[in-house]
Design a protein around this motif. Structure first.
Motif, PDB file in Angstrom:
ATOM      1  N   GLU A 376       8.909 -21.477 -19.195  1.00 42.98           N
ATOM      2  CA  GLU A 376       8.462 -21.667 -17.659  1.00 42.98           C
ATOM      3  C   GLU A 376       9.620 -21.588 -16.763  1.00 42.98           C
ATOM      4  N   ASN A 377      11.243 -21.818 -17.363  1.00 41.68           N
ATOM      5  CA  ASN A 377      12.299 -21.590 -16.606  1.00 41.68           C
ATOM      6  C   ASN A 377      12.886 -20.160 -16.867  1.00 41.68           C
ATOM      7  N   ILE A 378      13.249 -19.688 -15.717  1.00 39.03           N
ATOM      8  CA  ILE A 378      13.668 -18.397 -15.915  1.00 39.03           C
ATOM      9  C   ILE A 378      15.212 -18.754 -16.032  1.00 39.03           C
ATOM     10  N   HIS A 379      15.602 -19.647 -16.141  1.00 36.14           N
ATOM     11  CA  HIS A 379      17.211 -19.908 -16.529  1.00 36.14           C
ATOM     12  C   HIS A 379      17.376 -20.566 -17.876  1.00 36.14           C
ATOM     13  N   GLU A 380      16.279 -20.610 -18.681  1.00 35.42           N
ATOM     14  CA  GLU A 380      16.142 -21.270 -19.890  1.00 35.42           C
ATOM     15  C   GLU A 380      17.170 -20.433 -20.773  1.00 35.42           C
ATOM     16  N   VAL A 381      18.319 -21.198 -21.525  1.00 37.69           N
ATOM     17  CA  VAL A 381      19.281 -20.946 -22.311  1.00 37.69           C
ATOM     18  C   VAL A 381      19.017 -21.195 -23.666  1.00 37.69           C
ATOM     19  N   PHE A 382      19.654 -20.421 -24.593  1.00 37.09           N
ATOM     20  CA  PHE A 382      19.564 -20.561 -26.198  1.00 37.09           C
ATOM     21  C   PHE A 382      20.856 -20.502 -26.792  1.00 37.09           C
ATOM     22  N   THR A 383      21.266 -21.388 -27.540  1.00 35.10           N
ATOM     23  CA  THR A 383      22.460 -21.463 -28.251  1.00 35.10           C
ATOM     24  C   THR A 383      22.363 -20.513 -29.622  1.00 35.10           C
ATOM     25  N   GLU A 384      23.648 -20.307 -30.171  1.00 30.60           N
ATOM     26  CA  GLU A 384      23.726 -19.576 -31.226  1.00 30.60           C
ATOM     27  C   GLU A 384      22.902 -20.163 -32.547  1.00 30.60           C
ATOM     28  N   ASP A 385      23.028 -21.316 -32.585  1.00 32.30           N
ATOM     29  CA  ASP A 385      22.294 -22.083 -33.553  1.00 32.30           C
ATOM     30  C   ASP A 385      20.876 -21.957 -33.450  1.00 32.30           C
ATOM     31  N   ALA A 386      20.245 -21.581 -32.533  1.00 35.57           N
ATOM     32  CA  ALA A 386      18.825 -21.152 -32.406  1.00 35.57           C
ATOM     33  C   ALA A 386      18.371 -20.070 -33.078  1.00 35.57           C
ATOM     34  N   PHE A 387      19.567 -19.119 -33.490  1.00 35.40           N
ATOM     35  CA  PHE A 387      19.013 -17.806 -34.135  1.00 35.40           C
ATOM     36  C   PHE A 387      19.258 -17.785 -35.480  1.00 35.40           C
ATOM     37  N   LYS A 388      19.987 -18.858 -35.927  1.00 27.87           N
ATOM     38  CA  LYS A 388      20.397 -19.010 -37.392  1.00 27.87           C
ATOM     39  C   LYS A 388      19.196 -18.476 -38.465  1.00 27.87           C
ATOM     40  N   ALA A 389      17.951 -19.266 -38.107  1.00 28.97           N
ATOM     41  CA  ALA A 389      17.013 -18.768 -39.063  1.00 28.97           C
ATOM     42  C   ALA A 389      15.896 -17.739 -38.315  1.00 28.97           C
ATOM     43  N   GLY A 390      16.381 -17.379 -37.090  1.00 30.88           N
ATOM     44  CA  GLY A 390      15.549 -16.257 -36.298  1.00 30.88           C
ATOM     45  C   GLY A 390      14.438 -16.871 -35.386  1.00 30.88           C
ATOM     46  N   ILE A 391      14.545 -16.740 -34.183  1.00 31.29           N
ATOM     47  CA  ILE A 391      13.138 -17.009 -33.277  1.00 31.29           C
ATOM     48  C   ILE A 391      12.119 -15.870 -33.240  1.00 31.29           C
ATOM     49  N   VAL A 392      11.236 -16.255 -32.603  1.00 29.81           N
ATOM     50  CA  VAL A 392       9.991 -15.442 -32.517  1.00 29.81           C
ATOM     51  C   VAL A 392       9.734 -15.146 -31.069  1.00 29.81           C
ATOM     52  N   LEU A 393      10.104 -14.251 -30.370  1.00 28.62           N
ATOM     53  CA  LEU A 393       9.934 -14.011 -29.010  1.00 28.62           C
ATOM     54  C   LEU A 393       8.855 -13.158 -28.591  1.00 28.62           C
ATOM     55  N   LYS A 394       7.813 -13.732 -27.688  1.00 27.20           N
ATOM     56  CA  LYS A 394       6.744 -13.143 -27.566  1.00 27.20           C
ATOM     57  C   LYS A 394       6.350 -12.798 -26.012  1.00 27.20           C
ATOM     58  N   LYS A 395       5.975 -11.707 -25.543  1.00 27.35           N
ATOM     59  CA  LYS A 395       5.711 -11.251 -24.350  1.00 27.35           C
ATOM     60  C   LYS A 395       4.086 -10.688 -24.188  1.00 27.35           C
ATOM     61  N   GLY A 396       3.303 -11.514 -23.400  1.00 29.33           N
ATOM     62  CA  GLY A 396       2.104 -11.232 -23.403  1.00 29.33           C
ATOM     63  C   GLY A 396       1.253 -11.578 -24.817  1.00 29.33           C
ATOM     64  N   LYS A 397       0.111 -11.032 -24.975  1.00 33.27           N
ATOM     65  CA  LYS A 397      -0.597 -11.281 -26.212  1.00 33.27           C
ATOM     66  C   LYS A 397      -0.203 -10.650 -27.333  1.00 33.27           C
ATOM     67  N   LYS A 398       0.406  -9.451 -27.456  1.00 29.46           N
ATOM     68  CA  LYS A 398       0.599  -8.620 -28.455  1.00 29.46           C
ATOM     69  C   LYS A 398       2.046  -7.866 -28.631  1.00 29.46           C
ATOM     70  N   ASN A 399       2.933  -8.402 -28.105  1.00 32.89           N
ATOM     71  CA  ASN A 399       4.270  -7.811 -28.148  1.00 32.89           C
ATOM     72  C   ASN A 399       5.109  -9.125 -28.709  1.00 32.89           C
ATOM     73  N   PHE A 400       5.836  -8.864 -29.582  1.00 39.84           N
ATOM     74  CA  PHE A 400       6.584  -9.850 -30.508  1.00 39.84           C
ATOM     75  C   PHE A 400       8.013  -9.139 -30.919  1.00 39.84           C
ATOM     76  N   ARG A 401       9.149  -9.957 -31.094  1.00 38.28           N
ATOM     77  CA  ARG A 401      10.436  -9.590 -31.733  1.00 38.28           C
ATOM     78  C   ARG A 401      10.855 -10.795 -32.403  1.00 38.28           C
ATOM     79  N   LYS A 402      11.663 -10.595 -33.495  1.00 36.39           N
ATOM     80  CA  LYS A 402      12.051 -11.668 -34.181  1.00 36.39           C
ATOM     81  C   LYS A 402      13.628 -11.439 -33.543  1.00 36.39           C
ATOM     82  N   ILE A 403      14.145 -12.637 -33.176  1.00 34.40           N
ATOM     83  CA  ILE A 403      15.575 -12.468 -32.575  1.00 34.40           C
ATOM     84  C   ILE A 403      16.557 -13.151 -33.416  1.00 34.40           C
ATOM     85  N   VAL A 404      17.528 -12.471 -34.082  1.00 33.69           N
ATOM     86  CA  VAL A 404      18.372 -13.138 -34.936  1.00 33.69           C
ATOM     87  C   VAL A 404      19.897 -12.894 -34.602  1.00 33.69           C
ATOM     88  N   MET A 405      20.642 -13.694 -34.928  1.00 35.37           N
ATOM     89  CA  MET A 405      22.110 -13.273 -34.809  1.00 35.37           C
ATOM     90  C   MET A 405      22.690 -12.372 -36.018  1.00 35.37           C
TER      91      MET A 405
END
Length: 406
Positions: A376-405
């Protein structure tokens, strides 16, 4: 049912110069036909897809395709359907794009043993003498008729350059040249090319006293009348490096209910009897139809293995399953600022949105989540540690990406 009747049943035929002659030629495998492709990018896109499928259908019916690469006309640019002038490309860009087209076309058309030809109009257009061309071709074109052509109407409002005005003459000359060199007796193209194509048949008739045919295919429009094949981030490409097989699959999986059966009929090679049975489908059955459409078209463009993977990934996402085969974006240290990355930058880097402003709008409208949690916050930040296992970024109902370092 002959191939002409099949094209009719699939809703592909828009306009023809001589229906009986065209029916006779293509139903009996007597057509040597061409479709032109101007190399405006380094990949073909969904806008070219229907033309490639048409070439494949006609070749399978015994006709001989000529894929004409516009290495010469690419220096000018087709004004059809455009409100502005195309950007000028260098000879090196044009040649690179031509080479990319050749590779992609081979997935659809069998060029072995002379079953099809691939030619480049640079071979004759670039060596033309201007005065000779004016004398040879100029008397056969009426300026009044050219100005009334549909392909120029949009451009007339903002100003049609003399450069673009010559495009119809160049395309007509292509048909004239192919008719003489290769016995090419037919031209196919999108319905917005009708005026240009008639110019070619008329030039052949006037110069050679012989008959040539033209047929346009229906433009691929959605139920709102807009051309299909574009997303928020731009064109849907056939090159897997520009549009991944998963994203290609998802584009067709997400078509509107009102468009899915039309797309199946026009674009797939499924038997018409099978498609006709789908006409009564509704509700959840239309989701099945969308899966069939997405799978069949992904298989055509990227092969069966990639189609299977894309379908499995999509189903896993819809069933809240694992994201192992999800399209992945790798971030590097250079993407980070003080070991962090903000949500807006991450959305752009992932390719889910084309710009920071689009990313901001998506977050503000509540359409973005990370690992199932709404951002909900447009200034939300994520540290490198968040991407060690990968996160799933979703936009809308059907658009996804796995984000990794990386």
């Amino acid at each position: 049912m002959g191939i002409y009747e099949e094209l009719q049943a699939r809703g592909l035929i828009a306009q023809v110069t001589d229906e009986e002659e065209i029916r006779e030629l293509i139903n009996n495998g007597k057509a040597t036909f061409y479709i032109g492709f101007d190399p405006t990018a380094d990949s073909l896109h969904v806008g070219h897809f229907m033309a490639l499928c048409l070439m494949k259908r006609l070749q399978e019916a015994g006709n001989r395709p000529i894929a004409l690469i516009g290495g010469g006309t690419g220096y000018i640019g087709d004004p059809s359907g455009r409100s502005d002038m195309r950007s000028m490309m260098t000879p090196e860009q044009i040649q690179h794009n031509c080479d990319c087209f050749k590779k992609q076309m081979s997935r659809f058309i069998d060029f072995s043993d002379g079953k099809a030809l691939m030619v480049n109009n640079a071979d004759w257009l670039l060596d033309l003498n201007y005065i000779d061309l004016l004398r040879e071709v100029g008397p056969h074109f009426s300026v009044n008729r050219m100005l009334a052509a549909e392909c120029y109407k949009q451009r007339m409002e903002k100003g049609l350059s003399f450069l673009e005005f010559n495009y119809m003459i160049m395309q007509s000359y292509d048909f004239y040249e192919l008719f003489q060199k290769y016995g090419c007796n037919m031209q196919f193209g999108g319905d917005d090319q009708w005026s240009n194509m008639l110019g070619g048949t008329e030039l052949i008739r006037r110069k050679l006293g012989k008959n040539a045919c033209a047929m346009t295919i229906t433009l691929l429009l959605n139920s709102e009348g807009k051309k299909m094949g574009k997303t928020q981030s731009g064109a849907v490409w056939l090159d897997p490096e520009k549009t991944s097989p998963f994203d290609f699959y998802q584009y067709w999986r997400n078509v509107a209910d009102a468009d899915v059966l039309k797309c199946i009929r026009m674009l797939t090679f499924l038997p018409l009897e099978e498609i006709d049975k789908m006409d009564s489908w509704e509700g959840a059955q239309l989701n099945t139809a969308k899966e069939i459409l997405a799978y069949e078209l992904t298989k055509l463009v990227h092969g069966e293995e990639e189609a299977e993977k894309a379908q499995a990934s999509a189903r896993a996402l819809f069933s809240q399953g694992a994201a192992a085969q999800m399209p992945t974006t790798e971030l590097t240290e250079e993407d980070m600022e003080d070991g962090c990355i903000d949500i807006l930058t991450m959305l752009v880097k992932s390719g889910l949105v084309p710009s920071i402003s689009e990313a901001r709008r998506a977050v503000q409208q509540g359409g973005v989540s990370v690992d199932g949690e709404k951002v909900e916050n447009i200034h939300e930040v994520f540290t490198e540690d968040a991407f060690k296992a990968g996160i799933v970024l979703k936009k809308g109902k059907k658009n996804f990406r796995k984000i990794v370092m990386k």
